[in-house]
Design an enzyme around this catalytic site. Sequence first.
Site, short mmCIF file in Angstrom:
data_model
loop_
_atom_site.label_atom_id
_atom_site.label_comp_id
_atom_site.label_asym_id
_atom_site.label_seq_id
_atom_site.Cartn_x
_atom_site.Cartn_y
_atom_site.Cartn_z
CG ASP A 92 -2.09 1.00 1.04
OD1 ASP A 92 -2.12 1.70 0.01
OD2 ASP A 92 -2.93 1.09 1.94
CG ASP A 271 -5.71 -4.90 2.58
OD1 ASP A 271 -6.33 -4.25 1.73
OD2 ASP A 271 -5.30 -4.40 3.65
N1 PRF Z 1 -6.28 4.14 0.28
C1 PRF Z 1 -5.10 3.45 0.44
N2 PRF Z 1 -5.02 2.40 1.27
C2 PRF Z 1 -6.11 2.01 1.95
C3 PRF Z 1 -7.34 2.67 1.83
C4 PRF Z 1 -7.44 3.79 0.94
O1 PRF Z 1 -8.48 4.43 0.75
C5 PRF Z 1 -8.22 2.00 2.69
C6 PRF Z 1 -9.64 2.33 2.92
N3 PRF Z 1 -10.34 1.30 3.53
C7 PRF Z 1 -7.51 0.97 3.29
N4 PRF Z 1 -6.24 1.00 2.85
N5 PRF Z 1 -4.02 3.84 -0.23
#
Ligand code: PRF
Length: 376
Positions: A92, A271
């Site tokens: 992420d 996830d």
């Molecule tokens: N953006 C990013 N990672 C995330 C989210 C998002 O909106 C969320 C929202 N549940 C979880 N992880 N980059």
Amino acid sequence: MKFTLHHKDPQSKARAGTMVTDHGAIETPIFMPVGTVASVKSVHQRELKDDINPDIILGNTYHLFLRPKIDILKKAGGLHKFMGWDRNILTDSGGYQVYSLSGNRKIKEEGVKFKSHIDGSVHLFTPERVMEIQRVIGADIIMAFDECTPYPCDYKYAERSMHMTHRWLERCITHLKKTPFEYDYAQTFFPIVQGSTYLDLRKRSAEYIAGIEAEGNAIGGLSVGEPAEEMYAMTDVVCSILPEDKPRYLMGVGTPINILENIALGVDMFDCVMPTRNARNGMLFTAYGTINIKNKKWEDDFSPIDEMGITFVDKEYTKAYLRHLFAANEYLGKQIATIHNLGFYMWLVREARKHILEGDFLDWKNRMVKQMDNRL
Ligand code: PRF
């Protein structure tokens, strides 16, 4: 990356497919265990591989950037080598963690200035910097830098934020083109749909993201406190717009019921920290509902943790024993509960896939949703 759709469920929008990257195949629908800081908390890599067996796990740019830091990951030859995991990894972008974890963040067009939750040091994440960092971490799938709006969020803010996320996306793509792969395998980039809980914003964002023609697409900004029905309404409309021949990833979702409902709406990847985090608090997910293993009622219950026996811990240990480990605050309690929960989540998505391929997904899903909505 190559994505093949094998089957679409005629009674719902569920799909079964396979993604293939340089680190192997990922069968969808998939749940990705969260390994935030190069560790799926309280599970050894060998247990993860042999007993839980996910095709892909998740890491976090925000955390890895702060610790062990990027120069260490570069010296190690990337995250796979650093942590001894030779299957797929997705990172992420920090577009969520920056907002949820760091103090005193300032969001501007340029990027996000934030304070480390570890030592208070100040850093700037721009779309460009985050792409460079994700190149060095070296995950197989890397995410766009976005802003995850809170819930509730007023319309004007959600609209402005969505447009900024789109502009940041263009910057991510431009910069990635100039930044070669760091290692001898390819990386796939996923953009993220935002738009809070507003149907028209979700539609506009999904159309914009579809136009990017990326190899896979993500849905962000959900599961941030809104009612489940609102989340489902958003995923439904977004999935109807995102290209059918690309995988769809719903970020940070969710409970076993949320996962099945969203699979039925056309989501392929999930996830969530829930199976691991809740395990460490003594909450177990099963096909018949949730168990709080700390509860006194389990004190002399010598039945197996889970009769289904998905992972070895389920039949090898009793509820009374696991309750005792939690009461005594033994590490082993958290380990056993985590293996159980991750094993259950993996079982759930694999069963979903099986039922999609066999053609009885919807009946099975409806039965499971009822069955899992219990406290045991
Ligand atoms: N953006 C990013 N990672 C995330 C989210 C998002 O909106 C969320 C929202 N549940 C979880 N992880 N980059």
